[in-house]
Motif scaffolding. Structure first.
Motif, PDB file in Angstrom:
ATOM      1  N   ALA A  86       0.764  -1.186   0.066  1.00  0.00           N
ATOM      2  CA  ALA A  86       0.019  -0.069   0.109  1.00  0.00           C
ATOM      3  C   ALA A  86       0.952   1.421   0.031  1.00  0.00           C
ATOM      4  N   LEU A  87       0.472   2.406  -0.786  1.00  0.00           N
ATOM      5  CA  LEU A  87       1.318   3.611  -0.940  1.00  0.00           C
ATOM      6  C   LEU A  87       0.623   4.495   0.084  1.00  0.00           C
ATOM      7  N   LEU A  88       1.685   4.997   1.099  1.00  0.00           N
ATOM      8  CA  LEU A  88       1.063   6.046   2.022  1.00  0.00           C
ATOM      9  C   LEU A  88       1.675   7.478   1.514  1.00  0.00           C
ATOM     10  N   VAL A  89       0.412   8.272   1.252  1.00  0.00           N
ATOM     11  CA  VAL A  89       0.814   9.636   0.945  1.00  0.00           C
ATOM     12  C   VAL A  89       0.881  10.768   2.255  1.00  0.00           C
ATOM     13  N   ILE A  90       1.923  10.925   2.901  1.00  0.00           N
ATOM     14  CA  ILE A  90       1.789  11.472   3.945  1.00  0.00           C
ATOM     15  C   ILE A  90       1.623  13.029   4.037  1.00  0.00           C
ATOM     16  N   ASP A  91       0.654  13.649   4.263  1.00  0.00           N
ATOM     17  CA  ASP A  91       0.460  15.062   4.764  1.00  0.00           C
ATOM     18  C   ASP A  91       0.935  15.883   3.499  1.00  0.00           C
ATOM     19  N   MET A  92       0.733  15.507   2.290  1.00  0.00           N
ATOM     20  CA  MET A  92       0.725  16.299   1.047  1.00  0.00           C
ATOM     21  C   MET A  92      -0.187  17.177   1.082  1.00  0.00           C
ATOM     22  N   GLN A  93      -0.753  18.283   2.033  1.00  0.00           N
ATOM     23  CA  GLN A  93      -1.799  18.916   1.958  1.00  0.00           C
ATOM     24  C   GLN A  93      -1.210  20.381   1.810  1.00  0.00           C
ATOM     25  N   ASP A  94      -2.102  21.413   1.554  1.00  0.00           N
ATOM     26  CA  ASP A  94      -1.921  22.644   1.057  1.00  0.00           C
ATOM     27  C   ASP A  94      -1.109  23.448   1.956  1.00  0.00           C
ATOM     28  N   GLU A  95      -1.236  23.188   3.603  1.00  0.00           N
ATOM     29  CA  GLU A  95      -0.346  23.950   4.327  1.00  0.00           C
ATOM     30  C   GLU A  95       1.211  23.573   4.064  1.00  0.00           C
ATOM     31  N   PHE A  96       1.429  22.333   3.635  1.00  0.00           N
ATOM     32  CA  PHE A  96       2.953  21.945   3.344  1.00  0.00           C
ATOM     33  C   PHE A  96       3.340  22.101   1.919  1.00  0.00           C
ATOM     34  N   VAL A  97       2.336  21.956   0.858  1.00  0.00           N
ATOM     35  CA  VAL A  97       2.782  22.043  -0.207  1.00  0.00           C
ATOM     36  C   VAL A  97       2.586  23.546  -1.117  1.00  0.00           C
ATOM     37  N   LYS A  98       1.498  24.137  -0.869  1.00  0.00           N
ATOM     38  CA  LYS A  98       0.921  25.388  -1.436  1.00  0.00           C
ATOM     39  C   LYS A  98       2.306  26.532  -1.241  1.00  0.00           C
ATOM     40  N   TYR A 112       2.585  13.080  14.626  1.00  0.00           N
ATOM     41  CA  TYR A 112       3.492  12.784  13.565  1.00  0.00           C
ATOM     42  C   TYR A 112       2.953  11.580  12.715  1.00  0.00           C
ATOM     43  N   GLY A 113       3.044  10.332  13.382  1.00  0.00           N
ATOM     44  CA  GLY A 113       2.981   9.242  12.816  1.00  0.00           C
ATOM     45  C   GLY A 113       1.616   8.923  12.504  1.00  0.00           C
ATOM     46  N   ALA A 114       1.413   8.207  11.314  1.00  0.00           N
ATOM     47  CA  ALA A 114       0.104   7.802  10.796  1.00  0.00           C
ATOM     48  C   ALA A 114      -0.357   6.750  11.464  1.00  0.00           C
ATOM     49  N   PHE A 115       0.137   5.866  12.410  1.00  0.00           N
ATOM     50  CA  PHE A 115      -0.451   4.586  13.136  1.00  0.00           C
ATOM     51  C   PHE A 115      -0.924   5.311  14.509  1.00  0.00           C
ATOM     52  N   HIS A 116      -0.393   6.256  15.016  1.00  0.00           N
ATOM     53  CA  HIS A 116      -0.932   6.764  16.551  1.00  0.00           C
ATOM     54  C   HIS A 116      -2.196   7.161  16.253  1.00  0.00           C
ATOM     55  N   ASP A 117      -2.931   6.462  17.070  1.00  0.00           N
ATOM     56  CA  ASP A 117      -4.607   6.766  17.464  1.00  0.00           C
ATOM     57  C   ASP A 117      -5.398   7.108  16.117  1.00  0.00           C
ATOM     58  N   ILE A 137       4.582   1.810   1.559  1.00  0.00           N
ATOM     59  CA  ILE A 137       5.473   2.510   0.714  1.00  0.00           C
ATOM     60  C   ILE A 137       5.342   4.035   1.355  1.00  0.00           C
ATOM     61  N   ILE A 138       6.441   4.449   1.818  1.00  0.00           N
ATOM     62  CA  ILE A 138       6.299   5.840   2.615  1.00  0.00           C
ATOM     63  C   ILE A 138       6.603   7.076   1.524  1.00  0.00           C
ATOM     64  N   SER A 139       5.736   7.869   1.356  1.00  0.00           N
ATOM     65  CA  SER A 139       6.016   9.030   0.482  1.00  0.00           C
ATOM     66  C   SER A 139       5.556  10.319   1.331  1.00  0.00           C
ATOM     67  N   GLY A 140       5.623  11.538   0.891  1.00  0.00           N
ATOM     68  CA  GLY A 140       5.275  12.625   1.493  1.00  0.00           C
ATOM     69  C   GLY A 140       6.057  13.545   2.213  1.00  0.00           C
ATOM     70  N   THR A 141       5.665  14.272   3.165  1.00  0.00           N
ATOM     71  CA  THR A 141       6.528  15.223   3.854  1.00  0.00           C
ATOM     72  C   THR A 141       6.086  15.279   5.403  1.00  0.00           C
ATOM     73  N   CYS A 176       6.984  13.493  10.135  1.00  0.00           N
ATOM     74  CA  CYS A 176       5.865  12.492   9.906  1.00  0.00           C
ATOM     75  C   CYS A 176       6.277  11.229   9.065  1.00  0.00           C
ATOM     76  N   CYS A 177       7.004  11.316   7.896  1.00  0.00           N
ATOM     77  CA  CYS A 177       7.469  10.245   7.104  1.00  0.00           C
ATOM     78  C   CYS A 177       8.133   9.443   7.751  1.00  0.00           C
TER      79      CYS A 177
END
Length: 226
Positions: free
Chosen positions: A38-50, A141-146, A162-166, A171-172
Motif C-alpha cells: 500500500a502507498l502512504l501519501v503523508i501530509d501532502m496537503q496545502d499547508e505544506f505544499v502550497k 506525526y506518525g500515521a499509526f498513532h490514534d 511505501i512511505i512518501s510525502g512530507t 511524519c514520514c
C-alpha cells in the motif's frame, strides 16, 4: 574488516566501519510483492505544499509533486491502494499531544493568525485522492498513532507500506518507525519524501536505510510494482 573476525575480536574501527556500511550501503533484503503493498501519501496537503501560504511550506515537497504523481498513478494502475494522511480540525484539536504547544515547530513567535491552517485537511490538488481512496486524519506525526491505519492495512491484507510525502524527518520517518514496530515491511521513497531543511534529507535516509526500511527512488519503486 575481515570476515574471519570472531566474537570479542571487534575493534572500534571494525564497528565504526560496520555502522557506516549500514547507513550508506545498507539494503533491506525482503522481497516486494505488489499485491501486499500500500502507498502512504503523508501530509501532502496545502499547508505544506502550497507555495508561500504558511510558515510550514516545504519547498522540497512542492518540487517532488510530479515524481510522486507518477508513483500514485502507477499504484492505481497496479491496484496498489493509495492511502492519504492529513492534519485537520479533528476533535477541536484536543487530540493533539499536549506538549506540542511548547515546540518551536508551532512558530508561536511569529505572531500570525494561523486559524485558517489545518482546518479542512485538503490534499494538494495535483495529488487529489479519488473518491474511493482513504484519507486518514491523524493527530500527531506518525500515521499509526490514534488512527485506524493498522486495522485498514490488515483488512486489506497488506504487509508492506511505501512511505512518501512530507516531512521526511517528522511524519514520514515516524510513520516508518511505527510501521516497522508493527512488523510491516517498509519502503521509504528517497526522492518522493521532502524535508523542510534539505540538508536533513540524506541523514534521515541513512537512518531509514540501516534500521527501518528499504530506501528506493521513485523509479525503483515503480519498477518493483509490476
Amino acid at each position: 574488516m575481515k570476515n574471519t573476525l570472531k566474537i570479542n575480536q571487534f575493534t572500534e574501527q571494525d564497528v565504526l566501519s560496520l555502522a557506516k556500511k549500514g547507513y550508506y550501503e545498507g539494503k533491506a533484503t525482503f522481497d516486494i510483492n505488489p499485491k501486499r503493498c500500500a502507498l502512504l501519501v503523508i501530509d501532502m496537503q496545502d499547508e505544506f505544499v502550497k507555495p508561500h501560504w504558511t510558515p510550514d511550506w516545504v519547498p522540497e515537497a512542492t518540487k517532488m509533486v510530479p515524481r510522486l504523481r507518477k508513483v500514485i498513478d502507477h499504484c492505481r494502475e497496479m491496484s496498489v491502494p493509495v492511502i492519504y494522511t492529513v492534519f485537520s480540525n479533528t476533535h477541536h484539536y484536543f487530540d493533539r499531544p499536549k506538549s506540542g504547544k511548547y515546540m518551536p515547530i508551532q512558530h508561536s513567535d511569529l505572531g500570525i493568525d494561523s486559524s485558517e491552517f489545518y482546518v479542512k485537511g485538503e490534499v494538494w490538488h495535483e495529488l487529489a485522492p479519488l473518491d474511493n481512496e482513504i484519507i486518514i486524519h491523524k493527530p500527531s506525526y506518525g500515521a499509526f498513532h490514534d488512527t485506524p491505519l493498522e486495522t485498514i492495512l490488515r483488512n486489506l491484507d497488506k504487509d508492506t507500506v511505501i512511505i512518501s510525502g512530507t516531512l521526511t524527518n517528522f511524519c514520514c520517518d515516524t510513520t516508518a518507525r511505527q510501521a516497522y514496530a508493527r512488523s510491516f515491511k517498509v519502503i521509504f521513497g528517497s526522492d518522493i519524501t521532502g524535508a523542510d531543511d534539505p540538508d536533513l534529507q540524506e541523514p534521515e535516509l541513512r537512518i531509514m536505510r540501516k534500521g527501518f526500511a528499504r530506501v528506493m527512488s521513485a523509479e525503483e519503486i515503480i519498477k518493483s510494482l509490476i
